[in-house]
Scaffold this active site. Structure first.
Site, mmCIF file in Angstrom:
data_model
loop_
_atom_site.group_PDB
_atom_site.id
_atom_site.type_symbol
_atom_site.label_atom_id
_atom_site.label_comp_id
_atom_site.label_asym_id
_atom_site.label_seq_id
_atom_site.Cartn_x
_atom_site.Cartn_y
_atom_site.Cartn_z
ATOM 1 N N GLU A 83 5.837 -29.961 -131.541
ATOM 2 C CA GLU A 83 4.559 -30.050 -132.275
ATOM 3 C C GLU A 83 4.373 -31.418 -132.914
ATOM 4 O OE1 GLU A 83 3.690 -26.650 -134.760
ATOM 5 O OE2 GLU A 83 2.373 -27.837 -136.045
ATOM 6 N N LYS A 267 5.503 -20.100 -141.790
ATOM 7 C CA LYS A 267 5.581 -20.699 -140.442
ATOM 8 C C LYS A 267 5.731 -22.205 -140.563
ATOM 9 C CE LYS A 267 3.903 -22.492 -136.411
ATOM 10 N NZ LYS A 267 3.509 -23.886 -136.127
ATOM 11 N N ASP A 283 21.412 -20.782 -133.634
ATOM 12 C CA ASP A 283 20.556 -19.687 -133.166
ATOM 13 C C ASP A 283 19.311 -19.619 -134.048
ATOM 14 O OD1 ASP A 283 19.382 -17.240 -132.666
ATOM 15 O OD2 ASP A 283 21.263 -16.118 -132.638
ATOM 16 N N HIS A 381 -3.295 -34.319 -138.182
ATOM 17 C CA HIS A 381 -2.907 -33.521 -137.032
ATOM 18 C C HIS A 381 -3.631 -33.966 -135.766
ATOM 19 C CE1 HIS A 381 -0.951 -29.382 -137.268
ATOM 20 N NE2 HIS A 381 -0.760 -29.840 -136.069
HETATM 21 C C1 MEV Z 1 1.122 -25.649 -138.595
HETATM 22 O O1 MEV Z 1 2.087 -25.645 -137.570
HETATM 23 C C2 MEV Z 1 1.731 -25.290 -139.934
HETATM 24 C C3 MEV Z 1 0.741 -25.123 -141.075
HETATM 25 O O2 MEV Z 1 -0.263 -24.175 -140.724
HETATM 26 C C4 MEV Z 1 1.535 -24.626 -142.267
HETATM 27 C C5 MEV Z 1 0.694 -24.196 -143.445
HETATM 28 O O3 MEV Z 1 -0.477 -23.785 -143.262
HETATM 29 O O4 MEV Z 1 1.240 -24.215 -144.559
HETATM 30 C C6 MEV Z 1 0.035 -26.401 -141.395
#
Ligand code: MEV
Length: 428
Positions: A83, A267, A283, A381
């Protein structure tokens, strides 16, 4: 404090070869070791010894995050991830935390939980009383078959008995074995220990054992990281540092109260942690399972972090999560690139790696919620995403950056526009 600094000014502007040379020098990597990262990582013949039905290998980008200072020591952080913006973002966040004195990190002992499921117990209370009475022999039995682990200071630590009187298949007792895995991730050691222990448990309880397996909710093996960012360091895009600190605390509160947000928040944390876990050959599914189940430990899925504004207006952040990683055994010692990743960090023990990973999670989260609560995530991004769109459209070498720049400038980052621009370039 080491003399080596993980501040690498202008690192991102260098060529790939220059970056590799700088990292090799920083970590005293041999030419063979750095070549393992830059050209010839895992070979098919090695891969064949790792899993079944191998027909080849699969490569991912290997990046290095800068600026980390943890418990007074500087680290370069290897990250394997597909990513865009993860590595840039975390390096930025680590720099902010560095401005407040760096990360403070700690761990629990590396204790994993092994579970034994016991059914058909004639008298649950009597069974638990009998197990309590036999604890010393049970712990001895759990240690019977891994003398090496015991000689290294690990092995069985405690037993817990958890009755579930009402399940879809009737009453069951779950026995927990707490087992110190030292520098191993420990899945094999724990699974062996519970398999060895199960017959004795069946004898003592008069019941029948079914599953014998470790739990990935490794809440006895946690790592904690914290850091303070001076408000002044958070000033950005017309917002004062005090405002940004408040926005970040608000963003965290959102993820504390709302599982829909918590899923995305966590995430983002795992974007960083997984990348380092993968780089070290650990792992990552185990780490993911541990993190998310821990996030739900209070009955509602929540943020793994706490961010709040301190009394003097600075920003304080903290994270605690299970961290079942090892530095011996498994792919950590088999995968040639994982071995170099370990050397790059100079990791000496599994708890040290666990601490680094907690810091990585905290920094990745800071980067995400700082961007989200100020300029939005898309600005940084999309600029990086534009490069991938350009490549997907067929651009090569210098064309990639030229097309990405144009897409970003036009704010039209899509494959159709990238193909048009590529056609124009090719016509010239
Ligand atoms: C994207 O891979 C991760 C985010 O969505 C995490 C977040 O929203 O805190 C930017």
């Amino acid at each position: 404090m080491t003399e080596k600094s993980s501040r690498l000014p202008g690192f991102y502007k260098k060529t790939l070869a220059e970056r590799a040379a700088e990292v090799a020098q920083w970590a005293n990597l041999t030419p063979e070791e750095i070549a393992t990262i830059t050209t010839n990582g895992l070979q098919p013949e090695q891969a064949e010894l790792m899993i079944e039905n191998v027909i080849g290998t699969y490569a991912l980008p290997f990046g290095v995050a800068a600026n980390f200072q943890i418990n007074g020591r500087d680290y370069l952080i290897p990250m394997v991830v597909e990513e865009p913006s993860v590595v840039a973002a975390i390096s930025h966040a680590a720099k902010l935390i560095r401005a407040g004195g760096g990360f403070t990190a700690s761990t629990s002992d590396p204790v994993m939980i092994g579970q034994i499921q016991v059914l058909d117990i004639p008298d649950m209370d009597a069974a638990i009383a009998a197990l309590e009475a036999h604890k010393p022999e049970l712990l001895e039995q759990a240690d019977c078959c891994d003398k090496l682990m015991v000689s290294l200071g690990g092995g069985a630590r405690a037993l817990e008995f958890r009755p579930f009187p009402d399940t879809p298949v009737g009453p069951m007792l779950i026995v927990h074995l707490h087992y110190d895995c030292r520098d191993a991730m420990g899945a094999n050691a724990v699974n062996t220990a519970v398999e060895n222990l199960a017959p004795m448990i069946a004898d003592i309880t008069g019941g029948r054992t079914n599953l014998r397996i470790l739990s990935n909710l490794a809440d006895q093996r946690t790592a904690t990281a914290s850091g303070v960012i001076p408000a002044a360091a958070l000033e950005r895009d017309g917002y004062t540092g005090t405002e940004v600190a408040r926005f970040i605390a608000e963003a965290n509160a959102f993820a504390v109260v709302d599982p829909y947000r918590a899923a995305t928040h966590n995430k983002g944390i795992m974007n960083g942690i997984d990348a380092v876990v993968i780089a070290t050959g650990n792992d990552w599914r185990a780490i993911e399972a541990g993190a998310h189940s821990y996030a739900a430990r209070n009955g509602r899925y929540q943020a793994l972090t706490d961010w709040h504004v301190t009394e003097n207006g600075d920003l304080y952040g903290e994270i605690t999560l299970p961290m079942a990683v090892g530095i011996v055994g498994g792919a950590t010692k088999v995968h040639p690139t994982a071995k170099v990743a370990m050397k790059l960090m100079g990791i000496q023990s599994a708890p040290e790696l666990a601490m680094v990973l907690a810091c990585v999670g905290l920094a990745q989260n800071l980067a995400a919620i700082k961007a989200l609560s100020t300029v939005g995530i898309q600005k940084g991004h999309m600029r990086l995403h534009a490069r991938q769109v350009a490549i997907a459209a067929g651009a090569t070498n210098d064309q990639v950056q030229a097309i990405a720049n144009q897409l970003a400038a036009e704010k039209k980052i899509n494959i159709v526009r990238a193909q048009e621009l590529l056609a124009e370039l090719n016509q010239r």
